[in-house]
Scaffold this active site. Sequence first.
Site, mmCIF file in Angstrom:
data_model
loop_
_atom_site.group_PDB
_atom_site.id
_atom_site.type_symbol
_atom_site.label_atom_id
_atom_site.label_comp_id
_atom_site.label_asym_id
_atom_site.label_seq_id
_atom_site.Cartn_x
_atom_site.Cartn_y
_atom_site.Cartn_z
ATOM 1 N N SER A 123 -6.429 -12.534 6.956
ATOM 2 C CA SER A 123 -6.590 -11.083 6.802
ATOM 3 C C SER A 123 -7.429 -10.701 5.587
ATOM 4 O O SER A 123 -7.388 -11.360 4.542
ATOM 5 C CB SER A 123 -5.194 -10.468 6.653
ATOM 6 O OG SER A 123 -5.281 -9.156 6.165
ATOM 7 N N GLU A 125 -6.617 -8.492 3.713
ATOM 8 C CA GLU A 125 -5.662 -8.207 2.633
ATOM 9 C C GLU A 125 -5.673 -9.317 1.580
ATOM 10 O O GLU A 125 -5.213 -9.122 0.458
ATOM 11 C CB GLU A 125 -4.248 -8.037 3.197
ATOM 12 C CG GLU A 125 -4.000 -6.706 3.864
ATOM 13 C CD GLU A 125 -4.000 -5.532 2.871
ATOM 14 O OE1 GLU A 125 -3.186 -5.543 1.941
ATOM 15 O OE2 GLU A 125 -4.824 -4.623 3.040
ATOM 16 N N TYR A 147 2.600 -9.644 1.461
ATOM 17 C CA TYR A 147 1.914 -9.963 2.722
ATOM 18 C C TYR A 147 0.583 -10.676 2.428
ATOM 19 O O TYR A 147 0.277 -11.723 2.998
ATOM 20 C CB TYR A 147 1.661 -8.688 3.526
ATOM 21 C CG TYR A 147 0.742 -8.889 4.711
ATOM 22 C CD1 TYR A 147 1.191 -9.457 5.890
ATOM 23 C CD2 TYR A 147 -0.612 -8.504 4.641
ATOM 24 C CE1 TYR A 147 0.344 -9.650 6.977
ATOM 25 C CE2 TYR A 147 -1.463 -8.695 5.720
ATOM 26 C CZ TYR A 147 -0.978 -9.265 6.883
ATOM 27 O OH TYR A 147 -1.836 -9.461 7.948
#
Length: 331
Positions: A123, A125, A147
Amino acid sequence: MPKAMITGITGQDGSYLADFLLEQGYEVIGVVRRSSTVNFDRIEHIQDKISIVQGDLLDQVSLIHLLQEYRPDEVYNLAAQSFVPTSFSQPALTGEVTALGVTRMLDAIRIVDKHIRFYQASSSEMFGKVREVPQNEKTPFHPRSPYGVAKVYGHWITVNYRESYGLFACSGILFNHESPRRGLEFLPRKVAHGVARIKLGLANELRLGNLEARRDWGYAPDYVRGMWLMLQQDEPDDYVLATGETHTVREFVEIAFAHVGLDWQDYVVIDPKYYRPAEVDLLVGDPSKAREKLGWRHSVSFEELVQLMVDADLERLKGVEQLHPSPNIDW
Ligand code: NAP
Ligand code: F7E
């Protein structure tokens, strides 16, 4: 007939990937975890075309047994605790599923059949507090949530098993991708659904957090095609999938309300509850490598994406809301 196993098939991406692989002539095996109520909404339309089997990324033996029984050619590991705010309230669970779950699947592949090709759902992120703009496969990581931290682990363990054991393991670093099948708690779907409810007179406000964050938003069906392309190459590698454009949450909201003839400022209420302990302020990906090596590019523009999501929620809500009220999600 090639055989693919998908973890996370009940999620947004899993359902689109299953649609796509069926179109390509694959036999599809979807791994679902046991729950007290069945949540097959996103795969209802293909239930009779796929095999649904029980397994959990928290349980190593279940993964080994599934690979032994079904012998897939490709495994797409899309299962995760994927909602960033939940990763702050349940950081250890997020680490177990989103980080260690990847190792459990990689080990299962190593034990059962090293020739199984593996896709890991990494991701944007991971870039977090970004070190460069735009972000590419070589940009260093600085995650800003449990996460993001878990995804960094998942990314590197994928690279490590490729280098250590010669697995055909790819990590797709995907920027935000959305659709009418997105979970209601994520910003784009929350906005699309909220705007549709307001337009239909079912709500009179939409409570949101940080409007200044910037994201690179694309359309999910484009991204699952990219996952598949990664596993069709001669050599395993890592790729960024993104549109290369960035927009603020505010722009998303403005376009969504304007699409139904409303002014967002009349309805949006800022609620500090939706702010995060640490934010990712700016994401914009550089998809050049995917474009050159995979021939991949996105097909839906930002504005089209916002509008198609609002239209889908308007259509879904018309007439059915009284009979089946939407779940009251307030995360
Ligand atoms: P999603 O809608 O939240 O789906 C997550 C899936 O994981 C669901 O099917 C869920 O099952 C399953 N799952 C959760 N815990 C599990 C466990 N312990 N064992 C087995 N399955 C489990 O996520 P998505 O948007 O489709 O994203 C797919 C993957 O891509 C995720 O790994 C996500 O982190 C990653 N990703 C997403 C984006 C994006 O913008 N969508 C961008 C980059 C990366 P239930 O239905 O039972 O909950
Ligand atoms: O937030 C801001 C929020 O929850 C987007 C996951 O798929 O993409 C997703 O992660 C932005 C953030 O997605 C609200 O602060 C404002 O800046 O839609 P989101 P995300 O956190 O970017 C990545 C690539 C993943 O991998 C993840 O799995 O919107 N925001 N107000 C809000 N966000 C939410 N959810 N709700 C609000 O009320």
